[in-house]
Design an enzyme around this catalytic site. Structure first.
Site, PDB file in Angstrom:
ATOM      1  N   GLY A 175      -3.376  -7.425   8.094  1.00  0.00           N
ATOM      2  CA  GLY A 175      -2.792  -7.623   9.410  1.00  0.00           C
ATOM      3  C   GLY A 175      -1.355  -8.096   9.410  1.00  0.00           C
ATOM      4  CG  ASP A 218      -2.085  -0.835   1.197  1.00  0.00           C
ATOM      5  OD1 ASP A 218      -2.304  -1.453   0.143  1.00  0.00           O
ATOM      6  OD2 ASP A 218      -2.830  -0.889   2.196  1.00  0.00           O
ATOM      7  N   GLY A 267      -0.185  -3.565   4.018  1.00  0.00           N
ATOM      8  CA  GLY A 267      -0.734  -2.214   4.002  1.00  0.00           C
ATOM      9  C   GLY A 267      -0.082  -1.373   5.066  1.00  0.00           C
ATOM     10  CB  SER A 268      -1.456  -0.212   8.277  1.00  0.00           C
ATOM     11  OG  SER A 268      -2.734  -0.166   7.668  1.00  0.00           O
ATOM     12  N   GLY A 324      -5.490  -3.013   8.674  1.00  0.00           N
ATOM     13  CA  GLY A 324      -5.234  -1.881   9.558  1.00  0.00           C
ATOM     14  C   GLY A 324      -5.173  -2.221  11.029  1.00  0.00           C
ATOM     15  NE  ARG A 378      -4.065 -22.707  10.809  1.00  0.00           N
ATOM     16  CZ  ARG A 378      -3.186 -23.688  10.565  1.00  0.00           C
ATOM     17  NH1 ARG A 378      -3.506 -24.673   9.755  1.00  0.00           N
ATOM     18  NH2 ARG A 378      -1.995 -23.665  11.129  1.00  0.00           N
ATOM     19  CE  LYS A 390      -6.877  -1.199  -0.564  1.00  0.00           C
ATOM     20  NZ  LYS A 390      -6.975  -2.665  -0.553  1.00  0.00           N
TER      21      LYS A 390
END
Lengths: 209, 298
Positions: free
Chosen positions: B218, B28, B239-240, B157, B169, B85
Site C-alpha cells: 500500500g 516490483d 509494488g503497484s 495493490g 504498529r 515470489k
C-alpha cells in the site's frame, strides 16, 4: 517513532565537550547500524553520515555494506562523493566493507557505475556469484593472530591492485582484504560477527588512534 | 553446504543479505525494462513478478510463480539482487526459484496460496526467504520456519497505507510489550502469540526481531515510505505504487530519497513536488470478502 526518529546522537558515555575520537559511518543505505554498534563498544564516538556537513571533524569514515549502485547514486546526488574524496585526499582514513570496497576501487569489470576511486584497483562485483553462493570462510589475514571468519554476501573481490596497495588476505588468487596509506577494504563483513579485530585494526593502524 | 572450507546457506549469510538491503527500496517489476528503470532509480533490489498486485486484483484468477524466462531476462539486465515470489506452501515453486538462483524468495500472500495449512520449510533451502506478517506471532512463526527477513503485509495493490501501518504498529508494539514482561510471563505470552518460546525469549531480551523487518502493501508516496520508516521499518517494498503512477521513474527516485532521508521532512517535501498522479487508491471498506490478501497464511 513519531518525532523521535533521531538515532544519531551517540550518548554512550558522552560528556559535555566530548573529546573522544569521532568515526563516521556512511548511512545512506546498508548495514551502517551494525558498524555503529561495534564502534560504540570500542569507546569512540560513532555518528551517521547522511549529508556533507556530517563529514566535519571526523577521525575516520566507514563505507558499509549495502548495494553499491544505490549508495553510489545517493552519494552523487547529495554531493557526498566529492566530500568523501576531499576528506580522503586530505589524509582522512576510510574503510570500505563489501559495497564500500566496490566504491573504493578505481575501476570495475562490470557496467559503469559511480565509484569513489580511492585506490588503484580493479574490482569484480558479485565476484563469487549470486546469493545462493554467498558463504562463510576462515581467512588468514596479514598481521592477525588466528583465523578471521569472513562473511561473504554477494561479495566482490579485487582482480588486481596497483602500486602502494598491500594485500592483507586472499581466497585463491582473489584479493579480499587490502590497504593503502589511509584506506582499508574488506570484501566480507566483520560487522556481522562478534570479532572486533578488524574494527580495532582500522582505529589503530589506519586512523592512528 | 561445505565446499573447500566455504559454508554456504548459513543463517548468518541469509539474514546478512537482508541486512545489506536496509534503508533501501525493493521494487516490483514485470519485465527487464522496468527492472532497468528501478535500478537506475536507486532500488536496492527488484521483485520479479508477472503482474503487479493491483493487476492481480483486477484480473482475478489464480496467481502463480513467474515465468522463469522472464526472471532470467531480468537477472541478465540488472546487477542488483533479483527476488521472486512463490505461493504460500508451494515448495516446488521455491525449488525452481532456487535453481534459477534468485537472490531471495518471497513466500507471498499476493499469489494464490497452494497450501492453506503449511508454509514452506524455509530452513531446508540455501536461498533465503522473506515472508509477510500482520503481527508479532506470525512474524516469529515464519522465522521459526527459517525465514531470514520479515515484511509487514499491508494490503498489496490498494495504494492505501492504512494496513501497512496497522501491521507495523502491531509488530513493533508487540516487541515493546515483550520487553516489560517477567521471565515467568514469557511462556504464557508465547502461548498467546502462538510463537516458538525460544524466539519470544530472544526478542524480549534484545528488543527487536532477530531478522530485518521491511514494510509492504500500500506504499504509494514518498511520505508513505518515510512514515513506515519512522514507525520502525528497516526498508520498503513498493509494488503497484510505482508503475501504476503517472511518472514511474520520477516517483521511484523520490521514494528512494524519502526512504534514506526519512527523518528529514524538508527532503521529503522537496522530492514530493510535482510528482504527477499517484496510483488510484482503494478504501479498505470497499474490498469484498475474500479480496483481502493479508488474511492468507497464518
Amino acid at each position: 517513532m513519531a518525532g523521535n526518529g533521531d538515532t544519531n546522537s551517540d550518548t554512550s558515555g558522552a560528556v559535555f565537550g566530548d573529546e573522544r575520537p569521532k568515526i563516521g559511518v556512511l548511512a545512506l543505505q546498508g548495514d551502517f547500524a551494525e558498524h555503529l554498534n561495534i564502534l560504540r563498544g570500542l569507546g569512540v564516538r560513532a555518528v551517521e553520515v547522511r549529508t556533507l556537513e556530517d563529514l566535519a571533524g571526523l577521525n575516520g569514515l566507514i563505507v558499509p555494506g549495502g548495494e553499491s549502485t544505490t549508495i553510489g547514486k545517493m552519494m552523487l546526488s547529495s554531493g557526498l562523493s566529492d566530500g568523501i574524496r576531499s576528506f580522503f585526499y586530505k589524509g582522512g582514513p576510510v574503510w570500505g566493507t563489501c559495497a564500500g570496497m566496490v566504491l573504493a576501487a578505481s575501476a570495475t569489470t562490470g557496467p559503469r557505475q559511480p565509484l569513489l576511486a580511492l585506490m588503484p584497483a580493479l574490482v569484480e562485483r558479485n565476484g563469487f556469484g549470486r546469493q545462493v553462493h554467498s558463504f562463510e570462510a576462515e581467512l588468514d589475514v596479514e598481521g592477525f593472530d588466528g583465523a578471521f571468519t569472513g562473511v561473504f554476501i554477494r561479495a566482490p573481490f579485487f582482480e588486481s591492485v596497483g602500486p602502494g596497495i598491500e594485500v592483507l588476505s586472499r581466497i585463491e588468487e582473489k584479493v579480499v582484504a587490502a590497504r593503502g596509506d589511509n584506506i582499508l577494504v574488506t570484501a566480507f563483513h566483520p560487522e556481522l560477527t562478534d570479532d572486533v579485530r578488524f574494527h580495532e585494526y582500522f582505529l589503530r593502524e589506519v586512523c592512528d588512534l | 553446504m561445505a565446499e573447500n572450507g566455504q559454508q554456504t546457506g548459513t543463517f548468518r549469510v541469509k539474514s546478512g543479505m537482508a541486512q545489506m538491503l536496509k534503508g533501501g527500496v525493493i521494487m516490483d517489476v514485470v519485465n527487464a525494462e522496468q527492472a532497468k528503470i528501478a535500478e537506475e532509480s536507486g532500488a536496492v533490489a527488484v521483485m520479479a513478478l508477472e503482474r503487479v498486485p493491483a493487476d492481480i486484483r483486477a484480473d482475478g484468477g489464480v496467481a502463480r510463480m513467474s515465468d522463469p524466462e522472464m526472471i532470467s531476462e531480468i537477472q541478465a539486465t540488472v546487477s542488483i539482487p533479483v527476488m521472486a515470489k512463490a505461493r504460500i506452501g508451494h515448495f516446488v515453486e521455491a525449488q525452481v526459484l532456487q535453481a534459477l538462483e534468485v537472490d531471495y524468495i518471497d513466500e507471498s500472500e499476493v499469489l494464490t496460496p497452494a497450501d492453506e495449512k503449511h508454509h514452506i520449510d524455509k530452513a531446508a533451502f540455501e536461498v533465503p526467504f522473506v515472508c509477510g506478517a500482520t503481527n508479532l506471532g506470525e512474524a516469529l512463526r515464519r522465522i521459526g520456519e527459517g525465514a531470514a527477513m520479515i515484511r509487514s503485509k499491508g494490503e498489496a495493490g490498494t495504494g492505501n497505507v492504512v494496513e501497512a501501518v496497522r501491521h507495523m504498529r502491531s509488530i513493533v508494539g508487540g516487541i515493546r510489550r515483550l520487553g516489560v514482561l517477567d521471565d515467568e510471563e514469557l511462556m504464557s505470552e508465547a502461548k498467546e502469540l502462538q510463537a516458538p518460546y525460544e524466539l519470544v525469549r530472544w526478542v524480549a531480551e534484545n528488543g527487536r526481531l532477530p531478522v530485518v523487518l521491511f514494510t509492504a502493501g500500500g506504499i504509494a508516496t514518498p511520505a508513505d515510505a518515510a512514515l513506515m520508516m519512522q514507525l520502525g521499518a528497516d526498508g520498503v517494498f513498493v509494488g503497484s505504487g510505482i508503475y501504476k503512477s503517472g511518472d514511474p521513474a520520477r516517483r521511484a527516485r523520490a521514494i528512494v530519497q524519502a526512504t534514506t532521508h526519512f527523518k528529514d521532512p524538508k527532503v521529503i517535501a522537496d522530492v514530493s513536488r510535482s510528482l504527477g498522479e499517484a496510483m488510484v487508491g482503494r478504501e479498505m471498506g470497499d474490498l469484498k470478502e475474500g479480496e483481502r490478501l493479508a488474511t492468507r497464511g497464518w
